[in-house]
Design a protein around this motif. Structure first.
Motif, PDB file in Angstrom:
ATOM      1  N   ASP A  30      -1.444  -6.034  -4.224  1.00  0.00           N
ATOM      2  CA  ASP A  30      -1.823  -7.420  -4.538  1.00  0.00           C
ATOM      3  C   ASP A  30      -2.149  -8.215  -3.280  1.00  0.00           C
ATOM      4  O   ASP A  30      -2.971  -9.132  -3.307  1.00  0.00           O
ATOM      5  N   LEU A  31      -1.494  -7.864  -2.157  1.00  0.00           N
ATOM      6  CA  LEU A  31      -1.757  -8.538  -0.886  1.00  0.00           C
ATOM      7  C   LEU A  31      -2.949  -7.941  -0.141  1.00  0.00           C
ATOM      8  O   LEU A  31      -3.344  -8.447   0.902  1.00  0.00           O
ATOM      9  N   GLY A  32      -3.514  -6.842  -0.669  1.00  0.00           N
ATOM     10  CA  GLY A  32      -4.681  -6.228  -0.049  1.00  0.00           C
ATOM     11  C   GLY A  32      -4.396  -4.963   0.737  1.00  0.00           C
ATOM     12  O   GLY A  32      -5.305  -4.375   1.314  1.00  0.00           O
ATOM     13  N   PHE A  33      -3.156  -4.522   0.761  1.00  0.00           N
ATOM     14  CA  PHE A  33      -2.781  -3.312   1.493  1.00  0.00           C
ATOM     15  C   PHE A  33      -3.046  -2.085   0.618  1.00  0.00           C
ATOM     16  O   PHE A  33      -2.217  -1.720  -0.199  1.00  0.00           O
ATOM     17  N   THR A  34      -4.216  -1.484   0.785  1.00  0.00           N
ATOM     18  CA  THR A  34      -4.577  -0.278   0.057  1.00  0.00           C
ATOM     19  C   THR A  34      -5.107   0.766   1.030  1.00  0.00           C
ATOM     20  O   THR A  34      -5.536   0.432   2.145  1.00  0.00           O
ATOM     21  N   GLY A  36      -7.299   3.125   3.134  1.00  0.00           N
ATOM     22  CA  GLY A  36      -8.661   3.021   3.635  1.00  0.00           C
ATOM     23  C   GLY A  36      -9.027   1.674   4.227  1.00  0.00           C
ATOM     24  O   GLY A  36     -10.089   1.516   4.816  1.00  0.00           O
ATOM     25  N   VAL A  37      -8.150   0.688   4.094  1.00  0.00           N
ATOM     26  CA  VAL A  37      -8.418  -0.664   4.585  1.00  0.00           C
ATOM     27  C   VAL A  37      -8.010  -0.776   6.055  1.00  0.00           C
ATOM     28  O   VAL A  37      -7.013  -0.212   6.475  1.00  0.00           O
ATOM     29  N   HIS A  38      -8.799  -1.519   6.827  1.00  0.00           N
ATOM     30  CA  HIS A  38      -8.475  -1.779   8.232  1.00  0.00           C
ATOM     31  C   HIS A  38      -7.418  -2.874   8.307  1.00  0.00           C
ATOM     32  O   HIS A  38      -7.490  -3.871   7.584  1.00  0.00           O
ATOM     33  N   VAL A  49       6.141  -9.489  10.861  1.00  0.00           N
ATOM     34  CA  VAL A  49       4.883  -9.028  11.427  1.00  0.00           C
ATOM     35  C   VAL A  49       3.762  -9.806  10.755  1.00  0.00           C
ATOM     36  O   VAL A  49       3.742  -9.950   9.536  1.00  0.00           O
ATOM     37  N   ILE A  50       2.837 -10.321  11.555  1.00  0.00           N
ATOM     38  CA  ILE A  50       1.657 -10.990  11.017  1.00  0.00           C
ATOM     39  C   ILE A  50       0.480 -10.066  11.259  1.00  0.00           C
ATOM     40  O   ILE A  50       0.262  -9.603  12.375  1.00  0.00           O
ATOM     41  N   VAL A  51      -0.273  -9.783  10.188  1.00  0.00           N
ATOM     42  CA  VAL A  51      -1.385  -8.847  10.282  1.00  0.00           C
ATOM     43  C   VAL A  51      -2.677  -9.480   9.773  1.00  0.00           C
ATOM     44  O   VAL A  51      -2.647 -10.371   8.928  1.00  0.00           O
ATOM     45  N   ASN A  52      -3.794  -9.009  10.318  1.00  0.00           N
ATOM     46  CA  ASN A  52      -5.111  -9.326   9.775  1.00  0.00           C
ATOM     47  C   ASN A  52      -5.478  -8.210   8.823  1.00  0.00           C
ATOM     48  O   ASN A  52      -5.455  -7.030   9.207  1.00  0.00           O
ATOM     49  N   ILE A  53      -5.797  -8.583   7.597  1.00  0.00           N
ATOM     50  CA  ILE A  53      -6.236  -7.598   6.607  1.00  0.00           C
ATOM     51  C   ILE A  53      -7.226  -8.272   5.672  1.00  0.00           C
ATOM     52  O   ILE A  53      -6.969  -9.382   5.194  1.00  0.00           O
TER      53      ILE A  53
END
Length: 70
Positions: A30-34, A36-38, A49-53
């Protein structure tokens, strides 16, 4: 493969596997962590941890970052 929590700040990484139970996997998806994603770690402060996704910044706990493999 290594957990996202061990990645260097500012390095572009590709998600290869998501661990955890079904509830954790659904929340991360739901947060976009799938697969193949950068993803790039922007900063790591304490246990967060703060991440760009997907052109967004998301803050997650390091215990969750350990379930995301790059």
């Amino acid at each position: 493969m290594m957990p996202l929590s061990l990645a260097d700040i500012g390095t572009d990484n590709i998600i290869k596997k998501i661990g955890g139970n079904d509830q954790v996997k659904k929340r991360l998806a739901d947060l976009g962590f799938t697969v193949g994603v950068h993803v790039t770690i922007v900063s790591a402060i304490g246990e967060n941890v703060i991440v760009n996704i997907r052109d967004s910044r998301v803050g997650i706990d390091k215990s969750i970052a350990r379930k995301i493999f790059i």
